[in-house]
Scaffold this motif. Sequence first.
Motif, PDB file in Angstrom:
ATOM      1  N   ASP A 201     -26.170  53.015  30.132  1.00  0.00           N
ATOM      2  CA  ASP A 201     -27.195  52.563  29.182  1.00  0.00           C
ATOM      3  C   ASP A 201     -28.623  52.722  29.700  1.00  0.00           C
ATOM      4  O   ASP A 201     -29.523  51.976  29.315  1.00  0.00           O
ATOM      5  CB  ASP A 201     -26.954  51.111  28.757  1.00  0.00           C
ATOM      6  CG  ASP A 201     -25.706  50.974  27.897  1.00  0.00           C
ATOM      7  OD1 ASP A 201     -25.403  51.922  27.135  1.00  0.00           O
ATOM      8  OD2 ASP A 201     -25.031  49.936  27.980  1.00  0.00           O
ATOM      9  N   LYS A 202     -28.832  53.693  30.585  1.00  0.00           N
ATOM     10  CA  LYS A 202     -30.159  54.000  31.117  1.00  0.00           C
ATOM     11  C   LYS A 202     -30.353  55.513  31.085  1.00  0.00           C
ATOM     12  O   LYS A 202     -29.390  56.277  31.013  1.00  0.00           O
ATOM     13  CB  LYS A 202     -30.300  53.521  32.573  1.00  0.00           C
ATOM     14  CG  LYS A 202     -30.209  52.029  32.771  1.00  0.00           C
ATOM     15  CD  LYS A 202     -31.530  51.382  32.500  1.00  0.00           C
ATOM     16  CE  LYS A 202     -31.550  49.943  32.957  1.00  0.00           C
ATOM     17  NZ  LYS A 202     -32.853  49.368  32.831  1.00  0.00           N
ATOM     18  N   VAL A 203     -31.593  55.949  31.179  1.00  0.00           N
ATOM     19  CA  VAL A 203     -31.892  57.382  31.290  1.00  0.00           C
ATOM     20  C   VAL A 203     -31.587  57.796  32.718  1.00  0.00           C
ATOM     21  O   VAL A 203     -32.158  57.246  33.669  1.00  0.00           O
ATOM     22  CB  VAL A 203     -33.371  57.672  30.946  1.00  0.00           C
ATOM     23  CG1 VAL A 203     -33.671  59.155  31.116  1.00  0.00           C
ATOM     24  CG2 VAL A 203     -33.713  57.201  29.526  1.00  0.00           C
ATOM     25  N   ALA A 204     -30.685  58.780  32.888  1.00  0.00           N
ATOM     26  CA  ALA A 204     -30.243  59.204  34.220  1.00  0.00           C
ATOM     27  C   ALA A 204     -30.829  60.553  34.625  1.00  0.00           C
ATOM     28  O   ALA A 204     -30.932  60.853  35.817  1.00  0.00           O
ATOM     29  CB  ALA A 204     -28.731  59.265  34.280  1.00  0.00           C
ATOM     30  N   VAL A 205     -31.194  61.387  33.646  1.00  0.00           N
ATOM     31  CA  VAL A 205     -31.772  62.702  33.928  1.00  0.00           C
ATOM     32  C   VAL A 205     -32.854  62.980  32.892  1.00  0.00           C
ATOM     33  O   VAL A 205     -32.661  62.728  31.694  1.00  0.00           O
ATOM     34  CB  VAL A 205     -30.703  63.829  33.849  1.00  0.00           C
ATOM     35  CG1 VAL A 205     -31.334  65.197  34.063  1.00  0.00           C
ATOM     36  CG2 VAL A 205     -29.582  63.595  34.836  1.00  0.00           C
ATOM     37  N   ILE A 206     -33.984  63.505  33.371  1.00  0.00           N
ATOM     38  CA  ILE A 206     -35.027  64.021  32.487  1.00  0.00           C
ATOM     39  C   ILE A 206     -35.393  65.399  33.010  1.00  0.00           C
ATOM     40  O   ILE A 206     -35.735  65.555  34.172  1.00  0.00           O
ATOM     41  CB  ILE A 206     -36.299  63.145  32.475  1.00  0.00           C
ATOM     42  CG1 ILE A 206     -35.979  61.717  32.061  1.00  0.00           C
ATOM     43  CG2 ILE A 206     -37.357  63.764  31.553  1.00  0.00           C
ATOM     44  CD1 ILE A 206     -37.149  60.740  32.255  1.00  0.00           C
ATOM     45  N   GLU A 207     -35.307  66.392  32.125  1.00  0.00           N
ATOM     46  CA  GLU A 207     -35.766  67.739  32.454  1.00  0.00           C
ATOM     47  C   GLU A 207     -36.829  68.124  31.432  1.00  0.00           C
ATOM     48  O   GLU A 207     -36.552  68.189  30.247  1.00  0.00           O
ATOM     49  CB  GLU A 207     -34.623  68.749  32.380  1.00  0.00           C
ATOM     50  CG  GLU A 207     -33.655  68.668  33.510  1.00  0.00           C
ATOM     51  CD  GLU A 207     -32.630  69.802  33.488  1.00  0.00           C
ATOM     52  OE1 GLU A 207     -32.567  70.554  32.499  1.00  0.00           O
ATOM     53  OE2 GLU A 207     -31.877  69.902  34.462  1.00  0.00           O
ATOM     54  N   ASP A 208     -38.035  68.369  31.918  1.00  0.00           N
ATOM     55  CA  ASP A 208     -39.123  68.826  31.058  1.00  0.00           C
ATOM     56  C   ASP A 208     -39.255  70.339  31.225  1.00  0.00           C
ATOM     57  O   ASP A 208     -39.385  70.827  32.343  1.00  0.00           O
ATOM     58  CB  ASP A 208     -40.448  68.166  31.458  1.00  0.00           C
ATOM     59  CG  ASP A 208     -40.488  66.679  31.119  1.00  0.00           C
ATOM     60  OD1 ASP A 208     -39.708  66.248  30.242  1.00  0.00           O
ATOM     61  OD2 ASP A 208     -41.302  65.961  31.711  1.00  0.00           O
ATOM     62  N   HIS A 209     -39.202  71.058  30.104  1.00  0.00           N
ATOM     63  CA  HIS A 209     -39.304  72.527  30.108  1.00  0.00           C
ATOM     64  C   HIS A 209     -40.573  72.949  29.359  1.00  0.00           C
ATOM     65  O   HIS A 209     -40.803  72.503  28.240  1.00  0.00           O
ATOM     66  CB  HIS A 209     -38.103  73.147  29.398  1.00  0.00           C
ATOM     67  CG  HIS A 209     -36.786  72.841  30.036  1.00  0.00           C
ATOM     68  ND1 HIS A 209     -36.140  73.740  30.836  1.00  0.00           N
ATOM     69  CD2 HIS A 209     -35.984  71.742  29.988  1.00  0.00           C
ATOM     70  CE1 HIS A 209     -34.996  73.215  31.262  1.00  0.00           C
ATOM     71  NE2 HIS A 209     -34.886  71.989  30.752  1.00  0.00           N
ATOM     72  N   SER A 210     -41.358  73.795  30.003  1.00  0.00           N
ATOM     73  CA  SER A 210     -42.535  74.340  29.301  1.00  0.00           C
ATOM     74  C   SER A 210     -42.680  75.810  29.630  1.00  0.00           C
ATOM     75  O   SER A 210     -42.002  76.340  30.492  1.00  0.00           O
ATOM     76  CB  SER A 210     -43.802  73.588  29.696  1.00  0.00           C
ATOM     77  OG  SER A 210     -44.044  73.701  31.076  1.00  0.00           O
TER      78      SER A 210
END
Length: 127
Positions: free
Chosen positions: A118-127
Amino acid sequence: MNSMKMKDMINEYVRAYNSFDIEGMIALLHEEIEFRNISSGSIDVETKGIEEFREIAEQSKSLFSYRCQTIIAYSFEDDKTQVEIDYEGILAKDLPNGMKAGEKIHLKGKSVFAFRDDKVAVIEDHS
């Protein structure tokens, strides 16, 4: 986690990001959060764990006098959500790449969020 809860958490994360509320961002993250910023297909920033994430978030906060992520679209798959992002920011200081304080940045990209416990475990920002 259902798609509505994932969407709500992402919206809260983006709200905290846009308002420079690092503690609000951190509150949504799994203690083993993995963050990657991927630019033109290459990873240029990567962190593991809350403390490394906090450090990069503090550094990023100091670079901008204004920043705003606007979510354009969501797509859901299992425990992952991809969001299309419209991003704009105003630099607070000069950057090594030649960009100057006061310059406006405008990008389109995507972010991928994965969830665990119930938490954010991965964030990938693509630009």
